[in-house]
Design a protein around this motif. Structure first.
Motif, short mmCIF file in Angstrom:
data_model
loop_
_atom_site.label_atom_id
_atom_site.label_comp_id
_atom_site.label_asym_id
_atom_site.label_seq_id
_atom_site.Cartn_x
_atom_site.Cartn_y
_atom_site.Cartn_z
N ALA A 115 0.77 -0.96 -0.17
CA ALA A 115 -0.20 -0.18 0.38
C ALA A 115 0.69 1.43 -0.17
N GLY A 116 2.21 1.05 0.65
CA GLY A 116 3.21 2.46 0.86
C GLY A 116 3.42 2.83 -0.13
N ASP A 117 3.51 1.78 -1.24
CA ASP A 117 5.17 1.83 -2.62
C ASP A 117 3.98 1.21 -3.57
N ARG A 118 3.74 1.60 -4.44
CA ARG A 118 3.30 1.23 -5.74
C ARG A 118 4.56 0.06 -6.30
N GLY A 119 5.92 0.82 -6.46
CA GLY A 119 6.67 -0.31 -7.44
C GLY A 119 7.01 -1.51 -6.55
N PHE A 120 7.04 -1.44 -4.96
CA PHE A 120 7.99 -2.59 -4.01
C PHE A 120 6.48 -3.57 -4.58
N ASN A 121 4.84 -3.05 -4.34
CA ASN A 121 3.57 -3.84 -4.87
C ASN A 121 4.08 -4.15 -6.07
N ASP A 122 4.20 -3.66 -7.00
CA ASP A 122 4.84 -4.68 -8.17
C ASP A 122 5.94 -5.78 -8.15
N PHE A 123 6.59 -5.08 -7.52
CA PHE A 123 8.16 -6.45 -7.34
C PHE A 123 7.54 -7.90 -6.36
N ASN A 136 -4.82 -7.48 -2.88
CA ASN A 136 -4.73 -6.18 -3.01
C ASN A 136 -4.03 -5.11 -3.17
N SER A 137 -3.41 -6.12 -4.38
CA SER A 137 -2.69 -4.84 -5.54
C SER A 137 -3.53 -4.65 -6.39
N ARG A 138 -4.73 -4.53 -6.52
CA ARG A 138 -5.86 -4.40 -7.20
C ARG A 138 -7.12 -3.33 -6.47
N ILE A 139 -6.92 -3.80 -5.61
CA ILE A 139 -7.68 -2.43 -3.84
C ILE A 139 -7.31 -2.07 -4.23
N ILE A 140 -5.38 -1.90 -3.80
CA ILE A 140 -4.76 -0.68 -4.09
C ILE A 140 -5.06 0.25 -5.21
N GLU A 141 -5.39 -0.25 -6.20
CA GLU A 141 -4.51 0.39 -7.14
C GLU A 141 -6.40 1.31 -7.21
N ALA A 142 -6.92 0.74 -7.29
CA ALA A 142 -8.60 1.35 -7.31
C ALA A 142 -9.02 2.38 -6.18
N THR A 143 -7.89 2.44 -4.56
CA THR A 143 -8.67 3.01 -3.74
C THR A 143 -7.49 3.79 -3.34
N ALA A 144 -6.11 3.97 -3.58
CA ALA A 144 -4.99 5.08 -3.42
C ALA A 144 -5.39 5.95 -2.68
N ASP A 145 -6.05 6.20 -3.79
CA ASP A 145 -6.16 8.21 -3.83
C ASP A 145 -7.43 8.49 -2.76
N ILE A 146 -8.49 7.86 -2.52
CA ILE A 146 -9.52 7.74 -2.37
C ILE A 146 -9.78 7.98 -0.49
N ALA A 147 -9.69 6.79 -1.24
CA ALA A 147 -9.73 6.18 0.92
C ALA A 147 -8.23 5.27 0.93
N PRO A 148 -7.09 5.37 1.48
CA PRO A 148 -5.96 4.67 1.85
C PRO A 148 -6.04 3.32 1.98
N GLN A 149 -7.01 3.30 3.78
CA GLN A 149 -6.72 2.38 4.28
C GLN A 149 -7.53 1.36 3.97
N ALA A 150 -8.66 1.53 2.91
CA ALA A 150 -9.58 0.33 2.67
C ALA A 150 -10.02 -1.28 2.32
N TRP A 151 -7.78 -0.98 2.00
CA TRP A 151 -7.27 -2.76 1.76
C TRP A 151 -7.02 -2.86 2.91
N ARG A 152 -6.79 -2.40 4.14
CA ARG A 152 -6.97 -2.70 5.23
C ARG A 152 -8.84 -3.96 5.69
N ARG A 153 -9.61 -3.38 5.67
CA ARG A 153 -10.85 -4.11 5.65
C ARG A 153 -10.96 -5.52 4.42
N GLN A 154 -10.79 -4.75 3.66
CA GLN A 154 -10.64 -5.79 2.44
C GLN A 154 -9.83 -7.00 2.72
#
Length: 219
Positions: free
Chosen positions: A106-114, A165-183
């Motif tokens: 969630a904190g690093d899109r590149g590490f997310n990819d990696f 989680n990667s897709r959730i982050i991509e969709a919500t990062a700038d809208i609800a940055p913590q949304a991934w936690r609930r999922q």
């Protein structure tokens, strides 16, 4: 005289080269975190204040720069795996490990990819990803042996959590940055052991999992 001048210039050139390398790595970390691993190398060089040729002299291939940019974060991630393996409660170990992994994503899109991909052309990244898989298998087995995690879970299922989680982050990062936690919490509930159960569809084989991760890096 000429040799003396050359000898005195050599340390300065080495210092300049080292500074350029660090500038490139710092610029890459910032760019990869914001834009993912396909961030423009030209922009990274520009932000580092060096020519693109200088970047390629230090890092001939993109994956070389990825390795340098994510080395520290990767080791922190592996340290989290060691903590998970020594947790008194195996379920806490498994769930905290997945939370740490998803949090780093969630904190690093590149590490997310990696961490979600494989790079077959790079032996170094293959070794790193093998370490991740071995740690995951150990953490999962410990939880399954304690009968706190589903017995039919595989490492492929855990990797799939990172994909989701990667897709959730991509969709919500700038809208609800913590949304991934609930999922993630909802997913974790589905991973708990509640007696014997068998899903109709089989898990990915190791070969299928590898092919899927490699395909992501090529897309």
């Amino acid at each position: 005289m000429r040799k003396a001048l050359q000898d005195s210039a050599a340390p300065r050139l080495r210092r300049d080269a080292a500074r350029n390398r660090e500038r490139i790595i710092e610029a890459a970390r910032s760019a990869f975190a914001e834009q993912g691993i396909n961030a423009s190398l030209e922009h990274i060089a520009k932000n580092a204040g060096v020519a693109i040729g200088t970047l390629y002299r230090h890092f001939p291939k993109r994956v070389d720069l990825l390795l340098a940019a994510f080395e520290e974060k990767f080791e922190s991630f592996m340290a989290a795996a060691e903590v998970a393996l020594t947790a008194e409660d195996p379920w806490v170990g498994l769930s905290s490990y997945l939370e740490a992994l998803c949090g780093m994503q969630a904190g690093d899109r590149g590490f997310n990819d990696f961490v979600s991909m494989r790079f077959p052309s790079s032996e170094e990244t293959e070794v790193m990803h093998d370490r991740v898989c071995e740690a995951m298998e150990s953490i999962l087995k410990r939880a399954q042996d304690a009968k706190v995690a589903r017995q039919d879970l595989t490492i492929g299922d855990l990797i799939a959590v990172t994909w989701a989680n990667s897709r959730i982050i991509e969709a919500t990062a700038d809208i609800a940055p913590q949304a991934w936690r609930r999922q993630l919490m909802l997913i974790l509930e589905s991973l708990r052991y509640r007696g014997e159960s068998t899903l109709e569809d089989p898990p990915l084989t190791n070969q299928q999992l590898y092919q899927a991760m490699a395909r992501l890096s090529a897309s």
